[in-house]
Motif scaffolding. Structure first.
Motif, PDB file in Angstrom:
ATOM      1  N   LEU A  70       0.836  -1.205   0.000  1.00  0.00           N
ATOM      2  CA  LEU A  70       0.000   0.000   0.000  1.00  0.00           C
ATOM      3  C   LEU A  70       0.872   1.257   0.000  1.00  0.00           C
ATOM      4  O   LEU A  70       1.781   1.392   0.806  1.00  0.00           O
ATOM      5  N   LYS A  71       0.601   2.156  -0.921  1.00  0.00           N
ATOM      6  CA  LYS A  71       1.408   3.376  -0.973  1.00  0.00           C
ATOM      7  C   LYS A  71       0.617   4.580  -0.465  1.00  0.00           C
ATOM      8  O   LYS A  71      -0.604   4.487  -0.271  1.00  0.00           O
ATOM      9  N   LEU A 322      -1.114  -4.100  -6.830  1.00  0.00           N
ATOM     10  CA  LEU A 322      -0.957  -2.740  -7.344  1.00  0.00           C
ATOM     11  C   LEU A 322      -0.979  -1.775  -6.151  1.00  0.00           C
ATOM     12  O   LEU A 322      -1.931  -1.790  -5.365  1.00  0.00           O
ATOM     13  N   PRO A 323       0.056  -0.949  -5.983  1.00  0.00           N
ATOM     14  CA  PRO A 323       0.200  -0.190  -4.737  1.00  0.00           C
ATOM     15  C   PRO A 323      -0.948   0.743  -4.373  1.00  0.00           C
ATOM     16  O   PRO A 323      -1.161   1.022  -3.202  1.00  0.00           O
ATOM     17  N   CYS A 324      -1.727   1.219  -5.332  1.00  0.00           N
ATOM     18  CA  CYS A 324      -2.799   2.160  -4.966  1.00  0.00           C
ATOM     19  C   CYS A 324      -4.055   1.446  -4.479  1.00  0.00           C
ATOM     20  O   CYS A 324      -4.839   2.013  -3.726  1.00  0.00           O
ATOM     21  N   ASP A 325      -4.262   0.185  -4.905  1.00  0.00           N
ATOM     22  CA  ASP A 325      -5.440  -0.575  -4.472  1.00  0.00           C
ATOM     23  C   ASP A 325      -5.035  -2.050  -4.378  1.00  0.00           C
ATOM     24  O   ASP A 325      -5.523  -2.907  -5.128  1.00  0.00           O
ATOM     25  N   PRO A 326      -4.130  -2.348  -3.453  1.00  0.00           N
ATOM     26  CA  PRO A 326      -3.447  -3.647  -3.483  1.00  0.00           C
ATOM     27  C   PRO A 326      -4.342  -4.871  -3.303  1.00  0.00           C
ATOM     28  O   PRO A 326      -4.070  -5.914  -3.880  1.00  0.00           O
ATOM     29  N   HIS A 327      -5.414  -4.744  -2.522  1.00  0.00           N
ATOM     30  CA  HIS A 327      -6.260  -5.925  -2.326  1.00  0.00           C
ATOM     31  C   HIS A 327      -7.136  -6.221  -3.533  1.00  0.00           C
ATOM     32  O   HIS A 327      -7.667  -7.314  -3.665  1.00  0.00           O
TER      33      HIS A 327
END
Ligand code: SF4
Ligand code: SF4
Length: 476
Positions: A70-71, A322-327
């Protein structure tokens, strides 16, 4: 004496959800995220229906890894609604949302030339309601209020190619400050109308077709699309290949129906120079869903099939959150070069690169669109790719950048290779009444663009009654 529940092993966190049994979308209910036998569940507490458990991941280790990716949130430039009733009732976008629109969907018509069994929009022939150019101008203006340099606009519907001004709309949006433009289509018009394909080609670089694909077998296509689309798919791909138009195949995955085809579809996609990759989308319980029983599949199950498939080179390390919406989104990027198989037929060599990049390099960026301006980042990616791909030297020698997906770092491709040398696998899961998580929904980065509002794709499709936003809902 201590009491242990045999329903679950670990309590991870609290959130809120909706009850999928009474389907009450007006009231959130307390929900826990728990684990059992290395799988992850929503444990919902509905005052009316009682407790229920919904599986949201089959892979506890990967679920935990998602949080590590998560970023820092990349926020919309402006909120268009206030916080009145709280999330998710204030969509539009409200000040609580934690992500900007990476992907902006412009719904330009309710009309469709198909009537799919799984259409999230319940589109069908005869609905009409083509949006006017004035509406589309307003939609663009609203998007630009929240995102002055949009990364990606996807023109969708209904079936957008049924709109009589489809070419004009695409040309108009292509001239806007957007970096990439996509046409989401079932392919029928492309397969039948070569002059239309020529118009698409004239749109130039930064344009891509997002092609409904789903399966290689008539039986599956009839189940999902109410029609055997096999010939249309092949003819469409033939056209797109002929005119070298970048294409992403979109595969809706329904449990027990087509997940076993995932390896074959990846293999199939490697025969086409124009195909830049595949998006796998677990089926959602929204719109006109004509399915019964246990038909939902999790992101982690699809990911596992991809990494277990020995024919494709993507490993567990390559398919990352994907770091903006990892789940909700898993991605794997690769360098691609067209070669020939043993029969002399075109076949892509694919070298995944995501697994080679240090995690910190991906997650330490505050902005999602600024990777290309970060010289250190660019240098590290070039060096990493050059070590691990057969195309390394060529990549090293050039400085041309190609933007792929705003939340994933630019993949650097040389001028003589270009975007056609990129291949990506994406698993993109949306929320519905079953898997809804009120914490995670604030990270959704796909937005439906209305003339005066922008609304997360999932809440838009779920049919939630919003406090400050009116949208036309065919499915209610
Ligand atoms: S989903 Fe986002 S925009 Fe909608 S109410 Fe929640 S925080 Fe606001
Ligand atoms: S899923 Fe697409 S092609 Fe199918 S009915 Fe809906 S809009 Fe039309």
């Amino acid at each position: 004496m201590a009491y242990y529940s045999d329903q679950y092993d670990l309590f991870l966190s609290s959130t809120q959800s909706f009850c999928h049994q009474c389907n009450n979308l007006n009231k959130l209910i307390d929900t826990h995220i728990v684990t059992k036998d290395n799988e992850v569940f929503l444990r919902k507490f509905c005052p009316k229906c009682g407790e229920s458990m919904v599986k949201i991941s089959t892979d506890l280790d990967y679920y935990k890894k998602c949080d590590e990716y998560l970023k820092a949130p990349d926020l919309p430039e402006k909120a268009l609604t206030k916080v009145l009733k709280g999330c998710p009732f204030d969509c539009g976008v409200c000040p609580q949302h934690q992500n900007h629109p990476c992907l902006a969907l412009f719904n330009i018509t309710d009309e469709c030339n198909m009537k799919c069994n799984i259409c999230y929009y319940s589109a069908e022939p005869g609905l009409g309601n083509h949006r006017s150019m004035e509406d589309i101008e307003k939609m663009l203006a609203t998007l630009l209020e929240t995102e002055s340099e949009p990364d990606l606009i996807q023109v969708t519907g209904g079936e957008p190619t049924t709109h009589p001004q489809i070419v004009e709309i695409l040309q108009y949006l292509k001239k806007s400050p957007v970096r990439h433009l996509m046409l989401n289509t079932n392919g029928i018009k492309i397969s039948q109308d070569e002059s239309f394909v020529k118009e698409l080609k004239r749109l130039g670089g930064g344009f891509e077709v997002y092609l409904q694909f789903d399966s290689l077998t008539p039986k599956v296509l009839k189940d999902l699309r109410a029609k055997d689309m096999s010939e249309v798919r092949l003819k469409t791909l033939e056209m797109l290949e002929k005119y070298s138009i970048s294409t992403t195949l979109v595969v809706v995955v329904k449990k027990g129906l087509n997940e076993h085809e995932i390896p074959d579809i990846i293999e199939f996609s490697r025969r086409y120079r124009c195909v830049r990759g595949i998006v796998f989308q677990p089926i959602e319980e929204v719109g006109r869903i004509n399915a019964e029983g246990d038909f939902k599949i999790t992101l982690s199950e699809i990911r596992q099939i991809i990494i277990d498939d020995e024919k494709n080179p993507f490993t567990s390390e390559d398919m990352i959150p994907l770091p903006c919406d990892p789940h909700k989104i898993s991605v794997g990027y690769a360098a691609k070069s067209m070669c020939q198989d043993e029969k002399g037929e075109a076949f892509a060599t694919i070298k995944p690169v995501t697994g080679q990049l240090p995690k910190e390099l991906i997650t330490n960026h505050r902005g999602t669109v600024t990777f290309e301006r970060d010289r250190e980042f660019v240098k590290t990616v070039i060096e990493t790719v050059s070590l691990d791909t057969a195309m390394g030297e060529s990549i090293m020698s050039e400085k041309i950048k190609q933007k792929l997906f705003c939340c994933w770092p630019d993949f650097l491709a040389p001028a003589d290779m270009g975007y056609e040398n990129v291949y990506r696998l994406v698993i993109s899961e949306f929320s519905d009444v079953v898997n809804f998580d009120a914490v995670n929904i604030k990270r959704e980065c796909n937005f439906m663009i209305e003339p005066e509002r922008i609304i997360p794709f999932s809440t838009y499709n779920m049919g939630i009654e919003f406090s400050q936003t009116k949208i036309k809902k065919f499915w209610v």
